[in-house]
Design a protein around this motif. Structure first.
Motif, PDB file in Angstrom:
ATOM      1  N   GLU A   9       0.802  -1.229   0.000  1.00 61.58           N
ATOM      2  CA  GLU A   9       0.000   0.000   0.000  1.00 61.58           C
ATOM      3  C   GLU A   9       0.841   1.290   0.000  1.00 61.58           C
ATOM      4  O   GLU A   9       0.534   2.213  -0.755  1.00 61.58           O
ATOM      5  CB  GLU A   9      -0.966  -0.038   1.183  1.00 61.58           C
ATOM      6  CG  GLU A   9      -2.252   0.687   0.978  1.00 61.58           C
ATOM      7  CD  GLU A   9      -3.005   0.342  -0.300  1.00 61.58           C
ATOM      8  OE1 GLU A   9      -3.410   1.305  -0.975  1.00 61.58           O
ATOM      9  OE2 GLU A   9      -3.198  -0.835  -0.630  1.00 61.58           O
ATOM     10  N   PRO A  10       1.899   1.401   0.823  1.00 62.72           N
ATOM     11  CA  PRO A  10       2.653   2.664   0.842  1.00 62.72           C
ATOM     12  C   PRO A  10       3.291   3.035  -0.500  1.00 62.72           C
ATOM     13  O   PRO A  10       3.551   4.208  -0.761  1.00 62.72           O
ATOM     14  CB  PRO A  10       3.737   2.420   1.897  1.00 62.72           C
ATOM     15  CG  PRO A  10       3.193   1.364   2.779  1.00 62.72           C
ATOM     16  CD  PRO A  10       2.366   0.484   1.877  1.00 62.72           C
ATOM     17  N   LEU A  11       3.516   2.047  -1.369  1.00 63.81           N
ATOM     18  CA  LEU A  11       4.156   2.332  -2.663  1.00 63.81           C
ATOM     19  C   LEU A  11       3.162   2.763  -3.733  1.00 63.81           C
ATOM     20  O   LEU A  11       3.572   3.186  -4.815  1.00 63.81           O
ATOM     21  CB  LEU A  11       4.928   1.104  -3.164  1.00 63.81           C
ATOM     22  CG  LEU A  11       6.098   0.637  -2.316  1.00 63.81           C
ATOM     23  CD1 LEU A  11       6.751  -0.579  -2.949  1.00 63.81           C
ATOM     24  CD2 LEU A  11       7.121   1.748  -2.124  1.00 63.81           C
ATOM     25  N   LYS A  12       1.889   2.689  -3.446  1.00 62.92           N
ATOM     26  CA  LYS A  12       0.864   3.007  -4.441  1.00 62.92           C
ATOM     27  C   LYS A  12       0.609   4.496  -4.587  1.00 62.92           C
ATOM     28  O   LYS A  12      -0.167   4.909  -5.440  1.00 62.92           O
ATOM     29  CB  LYS A  12      -0.436   2.274  -4.114  1.00 62.92           C
ATOM     30  CG  LYS A  12      -0.319   0.771  -4.270  1.00 62.92           C
ATOM     31  CD  LYS A  12      -1.614   0.080  -3.957  1.00 62.92           C
ATOM     32  CE  LYS A  12      -1.480  -1.428  -4.147  1.00 62.92           C
ATOM     33  NZ  LYS A  12      -2.710  -2.139  -3.806  1.00 62.92           N
ATOM     34  N   ALA A  13       1.232   5.308  -3.759  1.00 61.25           N
ATOM     35  CA  ALA A  13       1.092   6.765  -3.833  1.00 61.25           C
ATOM     36  C   ALA A  13       2.466   7.373  -3.572  1.00 61.25           C
ATOM     37  O   ALA A  13       3.446   6.655  -3.384  1.00 61.25           O
ATOM     38  CB  ALA A  13       0.072   7.240  -2.790  1.00 61.25           C
ATOM     39  N   GLU A  14       2.502   8.696  -3.556  1.00 57.74           N
ATOM     40  CA  GLU A  14       3.753   9.361  -3.185  1.00 57.74           C
ATOM     41  C   GLU A  14       4.168   8.903  -1.802  1.00 57.74           C
ATOM     42  O   GLU A  14       3.327   8.713  -0.934  1.00 57.74           O
ATOM     43  CB  GLU A  14       3.552  10.885  -3.161  1.00 57.74           C
ATOM     44  CG  GLU A  14       4.204  11.595  -4.312  1.00 57.74           C
ATOM     45  CD  GLU A  14       4.106  13.096  -4.155  1.00 57.74           C
ATOM     46  OE1 GLU A  14       4.831  13.651  -3.303  1.00 57.74           O
ATOM     47  OE2 GLU A  14       3.287  13.668  -4.881  1.00 57.74           O
ATOM     48  N   PHE A  15       5.472   8.737  -1.599  1.00 63.09           N
ATOM     49  CA  PHE A  15       5.937   8.298  -0.288  1.00 63.09           C
ATOM     50  C   PHE A  15       7.268   8.956   0.049  1.00 63.09           C
ATOM     51  O   PHE A  15       7.982   9.450  -0.820  1.00 63.09           O
ATOM     52  CB  PHE A  15       6.078   6.763  -0.233  1.00 63.09           C
ATOM     53  CG  PHE A  15       7.143   6.213  -1.141  1.00 63.09           C
ATOM     54  CD1 PHE A  15       8.457   6.097  -0.721  1.00 63.09           C
ATOM     55  CD2 PHE A  15       6.822   5.803  -2.433  1.00 63.09           C
ATOM     56  CE1 PHE A  15       9.436   5.592  -1.562  1.00 63.09           C
ATOM     57  CE2 PHE A  15       7.787   5.298  -3.280  1.00 63.09           C
ATOM     58  CZ  PHE A  15       9.098   5.187  -2.840  1.00 63.09           C
ATOM     59  N   SER A  16       7.547   8.965   1.327  1.00 61.40           N
ATOM     60  CA  SER A  16       8.855   9.386   1.806  1.00 61.40           C
ATOM     61  C   SER A  16       9.376   8.267   2.704  1.00 61.40           C
ATOM     62  O   SER A  16       8.607   7.431   3.179  1.00 61.40           O
ATOM     63  CB  SER A  16       8.773  10.710   2.572  1.00 61.40           C
ATOM     64  OG  SER A  16       7.966  10.558   3.723  1.00 61.40           O
ATOM     65  N   ILE A  17      10.678   8.260   2.907  1.00 61.19           N
ATOM     66  CA  ILE A  17      11.291   7.249   3.757  1.00 61.19           C
ATOM     67  C   ILE A  17      11.731   7.894   5.057  1.00 61.19           C
ATOM     68  O   ILE A  17      12.367   8.943   5.049  1.00 61.19           O
ATOM     69  CB  ILE A  17      12.488   6.574   3.053  1.00 61.19           C
ATOM     70  CG1 ILE A  17      12.001   5.827   1.804  1.00 61.19           C
ATOM     71  CG2 ILE A  17      13.215   5.634   4.008  1.00 61.19           C
ATOM     72  CD1 ILE A  17      13.105   5.189   0.992  1.00 61.19           C
ATOM     73  N   GLU A  18      11.365   7.264   6.148  1.00 57.10           N
ATOM     74  CA  GLU A  18      11.786   7.693   7.483  1.00 57.10           C
ATOM     75  C   GLU A  18      12.768   6.634   7.993  1.00 57.10           C
ATOM     76  O   GLU A  18      12.420   5.458   8.113  1.00 57.10           O
ATOM     77  CB  GLU A  18      10.561   7.785   8.388  1.00 57.10           C
ATOM     78  CG  GLU A  18      10.832   8.326   9.755  1.00 57.10           C
ATOM     79  CD  GLU A  18       9.537   8.479  10.532  1.00 57.10           C
ATOM     80  OE1 GLU A  18       8.945   9.565  10.473  1.00 57.10           O
ATOM     81  OE2 GLU A  18       9.119   7.483  11.161  1.00 57.10           O
ATOM     82  N   TRP A  19      13.997   7.068   8.248  1.00 61.59           N
ATOM     83  CA  TRP A  19      15.060   6.153   8.649  1.00 61.59           C
ATOM     84  C   TRP A  19      15.148   6.078  10.163  1.00 61.59           C
ATOM     85  O   TRP A  19      15.158   7.102  10.837  1.00 61.59           O
ATOM     86  CB  TRP A  19      16.393   6.619   8.071  1.00 61.59           C
ATOM     87  CG  TRP A  19      16.397   6.661   6.574  1.00 61.59           C
ATOM     88  CD1 TRP A  19      16.114   7.731   5.785  1.00 61.59           C
ATOM     89  CD2 TRP A  19      16.652   5.572   5.689  1.00 61.59           C
ATOM     90  NE1 TRP A  19      16.185   7.385   4.461  1.00 61.59           N
ATOM     91  CE2 TRP A  19      16.526   6.059   4.368  1.00 61.59           C
ATOM     92  CE3 TRP A  19      16.976   4.228   5.879  1.00 61.59           C
ATOM     93  CZ2 TRP A  19      16.713   5.253   3.253  1.00 61.59           C
ATOM     94  CZ3 TRP A  19      17.174   3.433   4.762  1.00 61.59           C
ATOM     95  CH2 TRP A  19      17.040   3.939   3.469  1.00 61.59           C
ATOM     96  N   HIS A  20      15.227   4.854  10.695  1.00 58.11           N
ATOM     97  CA  HIS A  20      15.384   4.603  12.124  1.00 58.11           C
ATOM     98  C   HIS A  20      16.652   3.775  12.308  1.00 58.11           C
ATOM     99  O   HIS A  20      16.789   2.719  11.688  1.00 58.11           O
ATOM    100  CB  HIS A  20      14.181   3.825  12.680  1.00 58.11           C
ATOM    101  CG  HIS A  20      12.880   4.518  12.487  1.00 58.11           C
ATOM    102  ND1 HIS A  20      12.327   5.319  13.461  1.00 58.11           N
ATOM    103  CD2 HIS A  20      12.026   4.545  11.437  1.00 58.11           C
ATOM    104  CE1 HIS A  20      11.185   5.805  13.014  1.00 58.11           C
ATOM    105  NE2 HIS A  20      10.977   5.348  11.784  1.00 58.11           N
ATOM    106  N   TYR A  21      17.553   4.254  13.146  1.00 61.46           N
ATOM    107  CA  TYR A  21      18.838   3.583  13.331  1.00 61.46           C
ATOM    108  C   TYR A  21      18.947   3.025  14.738  1.00 61.46           C
ATOM    109  O   TYR A  21      18.489   3.653  15.693  1.00 61.46           O
ATOM    110  CB  TYR A  21      19.984   4.575  13.126  1.00 61.46           C
ATOM    111  CG  TYR A  21      19.938   5.270  11.798  1.00 61.46           C
ATOM    112  CD1 TYR A  21      20.467   4.669  10.665  1.00 61.46           C
ATOM    113  CD2 TYR A  21      19.349   6.521  11.663  1.00 61.46           C
ATOM    114  CE1 TYR A  21      20.415   5.297   9.435  1.00 61.46           C
ATOM    115  CE2 TYR A  21      19.297   7.157  10.439  1.00 61.46           C
ATOM    116  CZ  TYR A  21      19.831   6.536   9.327  1.00 61.46           C
ATOM    117  OH  TYR A  21      19.765   7.157   8.115  1.00 61.46           O
ATOM    118  N   ASP A  22      19.603   1.866  14.864  1.00 56.97           N
ATOM    119  CA  ASP A  22      19.954   1.431  16.203  1.00 56.97           C
ATOM    120  C   ASP A  22      21.273   2.107  16.581  1.00 56.97           C
ATOM    121  O   ASP A  22      21.958   2.683  15.728  1.00 56.97           O
ATOM    122  CB  ASP A  22      20.009  -0.095  16.323  1.00 56.97           C
ATOM    123  CG  ASP A  22      21.137  -0.757  15.557  1.00 56.97           C
ATOM    124  OD1 ASP A  22      21.956  -0.073  14.910  1.00 56.97           O
ATOM    125  OD2 ASP A  22      21.214  -2.002  15.608  1.00 56.97           O
TER     126      ASP A  22
END
Length: 134
Positions: free
Chosen positions: A58-71
């Motif tokens: 579903e998230p790829l079916k529209a505009e998207f941004s990536i939120e990066w989470h690091y350990d």
């Protein structure tokens, strides 16, 4: 409003790995953080190229941004060639040996130390953004 794809990045002694919990099919690894991020983008492109659109997460079916989470381990490894452990000790108040153990995956930091490390990097970033050279 754009969809947000959350990517979680972790490190081992040899590699950086990444995955998404909210967008199935996105998995990647690389010898550096930059390579791992590139592989995340390649995984997204592969999903779009190989699957019919109705099968995309579903998230790829529209505009998207990536939120990066690091350990903590991945962020310390990534910045280890830029910020020394002694410098990080001054920034966080956490002993260098403890930071080294976090970076090499020998120990997991307590939540308060995670916040100290996160706040130190955010302060450094804010300080760098405000640099004006003459």
């Amino acid at each position: 409003m754009a969809n947000v794809i959350s990517i979680f990045v972790g490190a081992s002694k040899d590699l950086f790995g990444a995955y998404s919990e909210n967008c199935p099919g996105i998995y990647a690894e690389g010898e550096s953080l930059e390579e791992c991020k590139k592989e995340v983008n390649n995984a997204i492109e592969l999903i779009k190229a190989e699957l019919p659109e109705e099968q995309w997460p579903e998230p790829l079916k529209a505009e998207f941004s990536i939120e990066w989470h690091y350990d903590v381990q991945s962020i310390l490894m990534h910045f280890s060639s830029i910020v020394s452990l002694s410098g990080l000790q001054r920034m966080t108040g956490i002993n260098q040996k403890q930071l080294w153990a976090y970076m090499h995956g020998l120990r997991k930091p307590r939540p308060d130390n995670v916040m100290r490390i996160q706040n130190a990097f955010r302060k450094l970033g804010a300080d760098l953004v405000n640099v004006q050279l003459t």
